[in-house]
Scaffold this motif. Structure first.
Motif, PDB file in Angstrom:
ATOM      1  N   TRP A   1      35.965  34.210  56.552  1.00  0.00           N
ATOM      2  CA  TRP A   1      36.566  34.307  55.225  1.00  0.00           C
ATOM      3  C   TRP A   1      36.109  33.135  54.357  1.00  0.00           C
ATOM      4  CZ3 TRP A   1      38.973  37.817  52.370  1.00  0.00           C
ATOM      5  CH2 TRP A   1      39.675  37.399  51.226  1.00  0.00           C
ATOM      6  N   GLY A   2      36.096  31.938  54.929  1.00  0.00           N
ATOM      7  CA  GLY A   2      35.633  30.775  54.180  1.00  0.00           C
ATOM      8  C   GLY A   2      34.181  30.905  53.766  1.00  0.00           C
ATOM      9  N   THR A   3      33.366  31.465  54.661  1.00  0.00           N
ATOM     10  CA  THR A   3      31.957  31.688  54.338  1.00  0.00           C
ATOM     11  C   THR A   3      31.818  32.684  53.191  1.00  0.00           C
ATOM     12  OG1 THR A   3      31.344  31.256  56.642  1.00  0.00           O
ATOM     13  CG2 THR A   3      29.716  32.375  55.283  1.00  0.00           C
ATOM     14  N   LEU A   4      32.658  33.714  53.191  1.00  0.00           N
ATOM     15  CA  LEU A   4      32.617  34.708  52.114  1.00  0.00           C
ATOM     16  C   LEU A   4      32.944  34.063  50.775  1.00  0.00           C
ATOM     17  CD1 LEU A   4      32.437  37.572  50.993  1.00  0.00           C
ATOM     18  CD2 LEU A   4      34.809  37.928  51.693  1.00  0.00           C
ATOM     19  N   LEU A   5      33.943  33.209  50.752  1.00  0.00           N
ATOM     20  CA  LEU A   5      34.296  32.541  49.499  1.00  0.00           C
ATOM     21  C   LEU A   5      33.134  31.689  48.992  1.00  0.00           C
ATOM     22  CD1 LEU A   5      38.000  31.403  50.114  1.00  0.00           C
ATOM     23  CD2 LEU A   5      37.148  33.509  49.043  1.00  0.00           C
ATOM     24  N   ASP A   6      32.419  31.046  49.924  1.00  0.00           N
ATOM     25  CA  ASP A   6      31.284  30.199  49.530  1.00  0.00           C
ATOM     26  C   ASP A   6      30.099  31.027  49.036  1.00  0.00           C
ATOM     27  OD1 ASP A   6      32.699  27.934  50.225  1.00  0.00           O
ATOM     28  OD2 ASP A   6      31.839  27.804  52.243  1.00  0.00           O
ATOM     29  N   LEU A   7      29.893  32.209  49.650  1.00  0.00           N
ATOM     30  CA  LEU A   7      28.690  32.996  49.373  1.00  0.00           C
ATOM     31  C   LEU A   7      28.974  34.261  48.569  1.00  0.00           C
ATOM     32  CD1 LEU A   7      26.868  32.812  52.861  1.00  0.00           C
ATOM     33  CD2 LEU A   7      26.523  31.356  50.856  1.00  0.00           C
ATOM     34  N   GLN A   8      30.158  34.351  47.976  1.00  0.00           N
ATOM     35  CA  GLN A   8      30.530  35.633  47.350  1.00  0.00           C
ATOM     36  C   GLN A   8      29.571  36.051  46.235  1.00  0.00           C
ATOM     37  OE1 GLN A   8      34.055  35.717  44.661  1.00  0.00           O
ATOM     38  NE2 GLN A   8      34.521  33.704  45.536  1.00  0.00           N
ATOM     39  N   ALA A   9      29.022  35.087  45.478  1.00  0.00           N
ATOM     40  CA  ALA A   9      28.079  35.446  44.406  1.00  0.00           C
ATOM     41  C   ALA A   9      26.835  36.093  45.001  1.00  0.00           C
ATOM     42  CB  ALA A   9      27.709  34.215  43.592  1.00  0.00           C
ATOM     43  N   ARG A  10      26.341  35.549  46.112  1.00  0.00           N
ATOM     44  CA  ARG A  10      25.159  36.123  46.766  1.00  0.00           C
ATOM     45  C   ARG A  10      25.475  37.481  47.383  1.00  0.00           C
ATOM     46  NH1 ARG A  10      22.135  32.016  50.604  1.00  0.00           N
ATOM     47  NH2 ARG A  10      20.731  33.822  50.639  1.00  0.00           N
ATOM     48  N   VAL A  11      26.684  37.617  47.926  1.00  0.00           N
ATOM     49  CA  VAL A  11      27.094  38.915  48.478  1.00  0.00           C
ATOM     50  C   VAL A  11      27.126  39.968  47.376  1.00  0.00           C
ATOM     51  CG1 VAL A  11      28.983  40.195  49.568  1.00  0.00           C
ATOM     52  CG2 VAL A  11      28.387  37.916  50.406  1.00  0.00           C
ATOM     53  N   ARG A  12      27.676  39.620  46.219  1.00  0.00           N
ATOM     54  CA  ARG A  12      27.756  40.576  45.105  1.00  0.00           C
ATOM     55  C   ARG A  12      26.357  41.007  44.673  1.00  0.00           C
ATOM     56  NH1 ARG A  12      32.995  40.650  43.279  1.00  0.00           N
ATOM     57  NH2 ARG A  12      34.245  38.795  43.743  1.00  0.00           N
ATOM     58  N   ASP A  13      25.439  40.051  44.570  1.00  0.00           N
ATOM     59  CA  ASP A  13      24.066  40.386  44.184  1.00  0.00           C
ATOM     60  C   ASP A  13      23.416  41.289  45.224  1.00  0.00           C
ATOM     61  OD1 ASP A  13      24.321  38.866  41.908  1.00  0.00           O
ATOM     62  OD2 ASP A  13      23.306  37.105  42.716  1.00  0.00           O
ATOM     63  N   TYR A  14      23.648  40.977  46.492  1.00  0.00           N
ATOM     64  CA  TYR A  14      23.010  41.719  47.588  1.00  0.00           C
ATOM     65  C   TYR A  14      23.485  43.169  47.609  1.00  0.00           C
ATOM     66  CZ  TYR A  14      21.102  42.387  52.307  1.00  0.00           C
ATOM     67  OH  TYR A  14      20.381  42.812  53.392  1.00  0.00           O
ATOM     68  N   VAL A  15      24.814  43.362  47.551  1.00  0.00           N
ATOM     69  CA  VAL A  15      25.337  44.730  47.695  1.00  0.00           C
ATOM     70  C   VAL A  15      25.137  45.550  46.427  1.00  0.00           C
ATOM     71  CG1 VAL A  15      27.011  43.984  49.426  1.00  0.00           C
ATOM     72  CG2 VAL A  15      27.718  44.128  47.025  1.00  0.00           C
ATOM     73  N   SER A  16      24.932  44.885  45.278  1.00  0.00           N
ATOM     74  CA  SER A  16      24.710  45.643  44.042  1.00  0.00           C
ATOM     75  C   SER A  16      23.439  46.469  44.127  1.00  0.00           C
ATOM     76  CB  SER A  16      24.646  44.698  42.845  1.00  0.00           C
ATOM     77  OG  SER A  16      23.490  43.885  42.893  1.00  0.00           O
ATOM     78  N   VAL A  17      22.447  45.974  44.896  1.00  0.00           N
ATOM     79  CA  VAL A  17      21.201  46.726  45.102  1.00  0.00           C
ATOM     80  C   VAL A  17      21.485  48.037  45.832  1.00  0.00           C
ATOM     81  CG1 VAL A  17      18.914  46.639  46.180  1.00  0.00           C
ATOM     82  CG2 VAL A  17      19.864  44.585  45.143  1.00  0.00           C
ATOM     83  N   LEU A  18      22.568  48.056  46.620  1.00  0.00           N
ATOM     84  CA  LEU A  18      22.934  49.243  47.391  1.00  0.00           C
ATOM     85  C   LEU A  18      23.902  50.144  46.626  1.00  0.00           C
ATOM     86  CD1 LEU A  18      23.569  47.453  50.825  1.00  0.00           C
ATOM     87  CD2 LEU A  18      21.474  48.594  50.060  1.00  0.00           C
ATOM     88  N   GLY A  19      24.168  49.798  45.353  1.00  0.00           N
ATOM     89  CA  GLY A  19      25.095  50.596  44.562  1.00  0.00           C
ATOM     90  C   GLY A  19      26.541  50.328  44.910  1.00  0.00           C
ATOM     91  N   LEU A  20      26.829  49.138  45.458  1.00  0.00           N
ATOM     92  CA  LEU A  20      28.184  48.778  45.867  1.00  0.00           C
ATOM     93  C   LEU A  20      28.665  47.563  45.090  1.00  0.00           C
ATOM     94  CD1 LEU A  20      27.701  49.022  49.747  1.00  0.00           C
ATOM     95  CD2 LEU A  20      28.639  50.786  48.236  1.00  0.00           C
TER      96      LEU A  20
END
Length: 216
Positions: free
Chosen positions: A41-60
């Motif tokens: 969970w802590g890692t997600l909070l740190d990397l959430q901007a990168r996660v959003r960019d990554y999954v947006s390519v998948l239409g998510l």
């Protein structure tokens, strides 16, 4: 020597890439709860901007509620630009729900709202019998009590499968005894005020069909 220095410089990037991959894979599998893995969970909070960019390519898109402690992926809402683009297959499938399951979700959502308004506790826990009583008054009367309860338990199991209820162990850790369930707070993200209002309208029609004498 240069190779060793290059590898040392690349190590943090590789580690971050591995963490990002672990996060996205976990989210694609299902909901991530803070209580389930504090480190992740802590890692997600740190990397959430990168996660959003990554999954947006998948239409998510990433839905993250820090206060309630959950995160999940959902299909991105289509825009005018998307209509002209080639359609992507859905990674997060829509699952149609039966009326009794929708009814149970609505009742649990209302119960959660009442619970939040009335106390300082953060976990809403209901026994199987309490959930049965919530639902049974909205269903047609049956002369076979055991069959009716079995049907409601089937709906409860479906809601557990969907991730909105979590079955708790009975006192003492025994697998036997009456079941109790925690209402997962992620239900608030899926059942909003508009959904409840629409469902209440459907429920009024349904009750009029089941019991014409109370139909208004």
């Amino acid at each position: 020597m240069d190779d060793d220095q290059g590898q040392a410089r690349d190590a943090p990037a590789l580690a971050a890439g591995a963490e990002l991959s672990a996060l996205v894979i976990g989210l694609l599998k299902g909901v991530l709860y803070r209580e389930g893995d504090e480190r992740l969970w802590g890692t997600l909070l740190d990397l959430q901007a990168r996660v959003r960019d990554y999954v947006s390519v998948l239409g998510l898109e990433l839905v993250l509620d820090e206060a309630e402690g959950y995160a999940f992926l959902k299909s991105r809402a289509e825009t005018a630009e998307d209509e002209a683009a080639p359609k992507l297959p859905r990674l997060v499938a829509r699952r149609p729900l039966s009326f009794p399951v929708s009814l149970l979700l609505a009742l649990l959502r209302k119960k959660l709202a009442e619970f939040d308004a009335g106390g300082a506790e953060t976990r809403l826990v209901l026994s199987r019998d309490e959930i049965v009583e919530l639902v049974r008054v909205f269903l047609p009367q049956s002369s076979n009590e055991a069959r009716l309860i079995d049907q409601i338990e089937t709906h409860i199991n479906k809601v557990v499968e969907l991730g909105f209820l979590r079955r708790l162990k009975s006192a003492g850790g025994s697998a036997r005894g009456p079941d109790s369930y925690e209402v997962r707070r992620i239900l608030k993200a899926f059942v909003d005020a508009q959904w409840l209002a629409d469902f209440d309208a459907r429920l009024a029609v349904y009750r009029a069909q089941v019991d014409p004498d109370n139909g208004g």
